[in-house]
Design a protein around this motif. Structure first.
Motif, PDB file in Angstrom:
ATOM      1  N   PRO A 110     100.084   9.789  72.576  1.00  0.00           N
ATOM      2  CA  PRO A 110     100.466  11.201  72.678  1.00  0.00           C
ATOM      3  C   PRO A 110     101.084  11.710  71.374  1.00  0.00           C
ATOM      4  CG  PRO A 110     102.081   9.844  73.780  1.00  0.00           C
ATOM      5  CD  PRO A 110     100.947   8.923  73.421  1.00  0.00           C
ATOM      6  N   PHE A 124      99.415  14.984  75.806  1.00  0.00           N
ATOM      7  CA  PHE A 124      98.356  13.980  75.862  1.00  0.00           C
ATOM      8  C   PHE A 124      96.954  14.574  75.747  1.00  0.00           C
ATOM      9  CE2 PHE A 124     101.936  11.792  77.649  1.00  0.00           C
ATOM     10  CZ  PHE A 124     101.741  10.441  77.375  1.00  0.00           C
ATOM     11  N   ARG A 173     106.138  15.482  74.649  1.00  0.00           N
ATOM     12  CA  ARG A 173     104.922  14.745  74.318  1.00  0.00           C
ATOM     13  C   ARG A 173     103.722  15.386  75.014  1.00  0.00           C
ATOM     14  NH1 ARG A 173     105.360   8.515  75.461  1.00  0.00           N
ATOM     15  NH2 ARG A 173     105.771   9.318  77.550  1.00  0.00           N
TER      16      ARG A 173
END
Length: 277
Positions: free
Chosen positions: A15, A26, A24
């Motif tokens: 990530p 993804f 974060r």
């Protein structure tokens, strides 16, 4: 039913982390959501070669990554990166893209506090009054060190949002604070207008009697009220008002009720739009 989004690329094995916000992401869709929700905080430090290489490799979108790196090389502004990413993914519609672009633009080269106010002001201008109120309240919660003039502007705009939601008593408190802090005559007029709408007629007259310092401002307010009433009936509502009056004086009670119901229905619909979060 909610709009369906087709995902692009793939989920990242590694990530991407935004250090300042400790978030974060993804996928390119998560990135789009992050950029949209934090538009007022975006600056050139967000859009780096590291992010664009991550988009190309981890999200398997090399064309987009290469295009963004080219913009970076040309030293484009932050809103340009947002627009390119959103248009490429199709995650947001044109209006949402324009809104986000506007938020990024007005937030450039200003402090975090100013960015937060810019976001709140944008919600106010967009008639999203509940969201605007939340932003102004957050600003006032952490108001230590802010100048009286800046706080006066925050209170004034918060009063505008409250008044638009018919919270006239709360709006009066906000406008009074704004007048004391910023000294803007517009805040004083808005304070009196909110009091005039909140109190019954005799209560408002008693209030003015108790505060002779507001006498001149109250006269100015009454002039504005007359002008606004005349403006309202002379604009797009003129024909509707004339039709309602005609039905009323002709004794057409059912038609009069129907016409007034139509006007009230439109106002109620607008109000519902204002309070949507």
């Amino acid at each position: 039913m909610s709009r369906v989004h087709l995902c692009l690329g793939r989920l990242a094995d590694n990530p991407y982390t935004f250090e300042k916000s400790r978030v974060r992401v993804f996928s390119i869709e998560e990135l789009c959501f992050f950029l949209r929700e934090n538009a007022y905080l975006l600056d050139e430090n967000i859009f780096t070669r590291g992010l664009f290489d991550w988009i190309g490799k981890e999200c398997a979108l090399p064309d987009l990554g290469q295009k963004l790196n080219m913009l970076l090389k040309n030293k484009e502004k932050p809103e340009s990166f947002v627009t390119v990413i959103f248009e490429y993914t199709g995650y947001f519609d044109d209006q949402e893209i324009q809104e986000t672009q506007h938020l990024v633009e007005v937030s450039a080269d200003v402090t975090l506090t100013e960015k937060q106010k810019a976001r709140a002001d944008y919600f106010l201008e967009s008639r999203r009054y509940v969201l605007a109120l939340q932003e102004y309240q957050n600003l006032l919660h952490d108001s230590e060190g802010l100048s009286p003039v800046f706080l006066g502007k925050v209170y004034h705009n918060m009063g505008c949002a409250q008044a638009k939601l018919f919270l006239f008593e709360k709006a009066a408190v906000s406008f009074e604070q704004a007048s004391r802090l910023g000294g803007d005559p517009a805040s004083l007029l808005s304070y009196l207008a909110a009091m005039r709408l909140h109190l019954k007629e005799q209560e408002y007259l008693n209030f003015l009697t108790e505060h002779p310092e507001y006498y001149e401002a109250s006269l100015e307010l009454e002039k504005l009220v007359v002008e606004r009433k005349e403006g309202w009936t002379a604009s797009r509502n003129e024909s509707v008002v004339a039709e309602i009056k005609s039905a009323f004086f002709s004794g057409e009670e059912e038609k009069c009720t129907e016409l007034m119901g139509g006007v009230l229905g439109k106002l109620e619909e607008e109000y519902r739009d204002y309070v949507v979060q």
